[in-house]
Motif scaffolding. Structure first.
Motif, PDB file in Angstrom:
ATOM      1  N   UNK A 108       0.826  -1.208   0.000  1.00 25.52           N
ATOM      2  CA  UNK A 108       0.000   0.000   0.000  1.00 25.52           C
ATOM      3  C   UNK A 108       0.858   1.255   0.000  1.00 25.52           C
ATOM      4  N   UNK A 109       1.911   1.244   0.818  1.00 23.07           N
ATOM      5  CA  UNK A 109       2.812   2.405   0.889  1.00 23.07           C
ATOM      6  C   UNK A 109       3.480   2.659  -0.456  1.00 23.07           C
ATOM      7  N   UNK A 110       3.984   1.595  -1.083  1.00 23.92           N
ATOM      8  CA  UNK A 110       4.635   1.744  -2.384  1.00 23.92           C
ATOM      9  C   UNK A 110       3.655   2.253  -3.431  1.00 23.92           C
ATOM     10  N   UNK A 111       2.423   1.757  -3.387  1.00 26.61           N
ATOM     11  CA  UNK A 111       1.426   2.202  -4.358  1.00 26.61           C
ATOM     12  C   UNK A 111       1.156   3.693  -4.210  1.00 26.61           C
ATOM     13  N   UNK A 112       0.953   4.140  -2.977  1.00 24.45           N
ATOM     14  CA  UNK A 112       0.665   5.566  -2.766  1.00 24.45           C
ATOM     15  C   UNK A 112       1.837   6.434  -3.196  1.00 24.45           C
ATOM     16  N   UNK A 113       3.053   6.004  -2.884  1.00 21.58           N
ATOM     17  CA  UNK A 113       4.228   6.817  -3.207  1.00 21.58           C
ATOM     18  C   UNK A 113       4.555   6.801  -4.691  1.00 21.58           C
ATOM     19  N   UNK A 114       4.624   5.616  -5.282  1.00 28.22           N
ATOM     20  CA  UNK A 114       5.084   5.504  -6.671  1.00 28.22           C
ATOM     21  C   UNK A 114       4.038   5.950  -7.680  1.00 28.22           C
ATOM     22  N   UNK A 115       2.749   5.847  -7.324  1.00 30.83           N
ATOM     23  CA  UNK A 115       1.694   6.206  -8.266  1.00 30.83           C
ATOM     24  C   UNK A 115       1.363   7.695  -8.263  1.00 30.83           C
ATOM     25  N   UNK A 118       1.175  11.289  -9.196  1.00 27.98           N
ATOM     26  CA  UNK A 118       1.423  11.870 -10.514  1.00 27.98           C
ATOM     27  C   UNK A 118       2.449  12.999 -10.499  1.00 27.98           C
ATOM     28  N   UNK A 119       2.456  13.820  -9.461  1.00 29.57           N
ATOM     29  CA  UNK A 119       3.289  15.019  -9.469  1.00 29.57           C
ATOM     30  C   UNK A 119       4.610  14.866  -8.735  1.00 29.57           C
ATOM     31  N   UNK A 120       4.714  13.859  -7.873  1.00 30.40           N
ATOM     32  CA  UNK A 120       5.920  13.740  -7.049  1.00 30.40           C
ATOM     33  C   UNK A 120       6.658  12.414  -7.259  1.00 30.40           C
ATOM     34  N   UNK A 121       6.156  11.565  -8.149  1.00 25.81           N
ATOM     35  CA  UNK A 121       6.815  10.282  -8.380  1.00 25.81           C
ATOM     36  C   UNK A 121       6.607   9.855  -9.814  1.00 25.81           C
ATOM     37  N   UNK A 122       6.606   8.553 -10.067  1.00 26.46           N
ATOM     38  CA  UNK A 122       6.514   8.046 -11.437  1.00 26.46           C
ATOM     39  C   UNK A 122       5.126   8.292 -12.005  1.00 26.46           C
ATOM     40  N   UNK A 123       4.116   7.995 -11.204  1.00 26.79           N
ATOM     41  CA  UNK A 123       2.740   8.196 -11.627  1.00 26.79           C
ATOM     42  C   UNK A 123       2.151   6.974 -12.304  1.00 26.79           C
ATOM     43  N   UNK A 124       0.988   6.535 -11.828  1.00 25.49           N
ATOM     44  CA  UNK A 124       0.276   5.405 -12.426  1.00 25.49           C
ATOM     45  C   UNK A 124      -1.083   5.276 -11.764  1.00 25.49           C
ATOM     46  N   UNK A 125      -1.956   4.492 -12.404  1.00 30.48           N
ATOM     47  CA  UNK A 125      -3.258   4.201 -11.803  1.00 30.48           C
ATOM     48  C   UNK A 125      -3.157   3.108 -10.745  1.00 30.48           C
ATOM     49  N   UNK A 126      -2.095   2.313 -10.808  1.00 32.76           N
ATOM     50  CA  UNK A 126      -1.929   1.252  -9.830  1.00 32.76           C
ATOM     51  C   UNK A 126      -0.635   0.489 -10.049  1.00 32.76           C
ATOM     52  N   UNK A 127      -0.350  -0.435  -9.136  1.00 28.11           N
ATOM     53  CA  UNK A 127       0.837  -1.291  -9.240  1.00 28.11           C
ATOM     54  C   UNK A 127       0.400  -2.749  -9.298  1.00 28.11           C
ATOM     55  N   UNK A 128       0.963  -3.478 -10.263  1.00 29.66           N
ATOM     56  CA  UNK A 128       0.811  -4.927 -10.331  1.00 29.66           C
ATOM     57  C   UNK A 128       2.069  -5.553  -9.723  1.00 29.66           C
ATOM     58  N   UNK A 129       1.893  -6.234  -8.594  1.00 25.93           N
ATOM     59  CA  UNK A 129       3.007  -6.937  -7.957  1.00 25.93           C
ATOM     60  C   UNK A 129       3.023  -8.374  -8.475  1.00 25.93           C
ATOM     61  N   UNK A 130       4.100  -8.735  -9.168  1.00 29.13           N
ATOM     62  CA  UNK A 130       4.201 -10.034  -9.833  1.00 29.13           C
ATOM     63  C   UNK A 130       4.985 -11.009  -8.972  1.00 29.13           C
ATOM     64  N   UNK A 131       4.296 -12.094  -8.579  1.00 29.40           N
ATOM     65  CA  UNK A 131       4.922 -13.135  -7.762  1.00 29.40           C
ATOM     66  C   UNK A 131       5.170 -14.376  -8.600  1.00 29.40           C
ATOM     67  N   UNK A 132       6.405 -14.874  -8.541  1.00 32.78           N
ATOM     68  CA  UNK A 132       6.762 -16.130  -9.207  1.00 32.78           C
ATOM     69  C   UNK A 132       6.814 -17.212  -8.134  1.00 32.78           C
ATOM     70  N   UNK A 133       5.826 -18.065  -8.106  1.00 36.17           N
ATOM     71  CA  UNK A 133       5.706 -19.048  -7.043  1.00 36.17           C
ATOM     72  C   UNK A 133       6.572 -20.271  -7.304  1.00 36.17           C
ATOM     73  N   UNK A 134       6.849 -21.002  -6.234  1.00 37.96           N
ATOM     74  CA  UNK A 134       7.774 -22.141  -6.320  1.00 37.96           C
ATOM     75  C   UNK A 134       7.259 -23.248  -7.238  1.00 37.96           C
ATOM     76  N   UNK A 135       5.936 -23.297  -7.457  1.00 39.01           N
ATOM     77  CA  UNK A 135       5.390 -24.326  -8.346  1.00 39.01           C
ATOM     78  C   UNK A 135       5.392 -23.891  -9.810  1.00 39.01           C
TER      79      UNK A 135
END
Length: 267
Positions: free
Chosen positions: A27-34, A36-53
């Protein structure tokens, strides 16, 4: 430094980060990185997990730090990135709204055309009461996440004397929807084409939405008798939906483009 990829689908933009970098700070990363005026800017973040299987799983966090079940456009952006970085043409991506299978129809790096299987939509007509507005007729649609679809006749998508953005904000956060809802305002242009505007839960008006495209299309097909194959036009562009029957999965085809790669500092 946090490595990221940025991509968009019809202007609906997302950052893609490896899940293991998030820790418990999604949540913190989403608020900071998204921002528009003080960071990269985006509508959201997709966190990609590569699972052991060997499976892949996505967690989506909106710009306001809230977590959502999935994003059709965001999922497609991740599929485009996996095609660009690993050469994958077919990929199954797990989400909290179910598994979404993506197929790269055309690749012209950095632009990709992708068909996604979006699950079986559920459409239920419903009239809700909005304070200071009155009764608003529409349809609750679930495509792995919640939507409320309103049909309009106005060219500017206004409804009940309000701009669509204002009415969308009121409905999206209404107590009638304890977990919030996405809101679409839909005009049927012809039997084979609709236009819509989207107020997204967690980030407000956006230029496009994959699940919003599916929800709008499903409601138009089920309640307005449109064709089972539609072109759905949003501010950011057009996508195509195909829904063969009420018990079949809907297919969504649209573009996704890789914008850049980089590293975010100060986190």
């Amino acid at each position: 430094m946090v490595p990221f990829v940025k991509a968009h689908a019809c202007g609906n933009d997302f950052l893609i980060l490896d899940e293991h970098l998030a820790g418990r700070r999604h949540a913190e990363l989403a608020r900071k990185l998204c921002a528009r005026n003080t960071s990269i800017g985006a509508d959201g973040i997709e966190f990609l997990e590569r699972r052991t299987d060997g499976t892949l799983f996505l967690r989506l966090f909106n710009a306001d730090g809230s977590e959502a079940e999935l994003s059709g456009n965001g999922t497609r952006c991740v599929a485009a990135w996996l095609a660009a970085s690993e050469g994958l043409r077919d990929v199954a991506l797990g989400t909290h709204g179910g598994v979404r299978t993506c197929h790269v129809v055309k690749a012209d790096d950095p632009l990709y055309l992708i068909e996604s299987e979006m699950g079986v939509p559920r459409v239920m007509p419903r009239t809700i009461e909005v304070p200071d507005v009155g009764n608003v007729a529409g349809a609750m649609v679930n495509v792995g996440n919640p939507h409320f679809v309103i049909f309009v006749e106005t060219e500017d998508f206004a409804a009940h004397g309000l701009r669509w953005q204002e009415l969308g904000a009121r409905i999206s956060t209404s107590p009638l929807f304890p977990h919030g809802t996405n809101v679409e305002f839909v005009r049927v242009l012809s039997p084979g084409k609709i236009a819509f505007r989207i107020y997204e839960r967690g980030c407000g008006p956006t230029t496009s939405s994959g699940t919003g495209t599916c929800a709008s299309s499903a409601a138009a097909m089920a309640l307005r008798g449109t064709e089972r194959e539609l072109i759905a036009a949003a501010e950011g562009g057009e996508q195509r939906t195909v829904w063969p029957s009420a018990d079949a999965a809907m297919l969504l085809t649209g573009p996704a483009e890789i914008i850049c790669r980089g590293e975010a500092a100060g986190l």
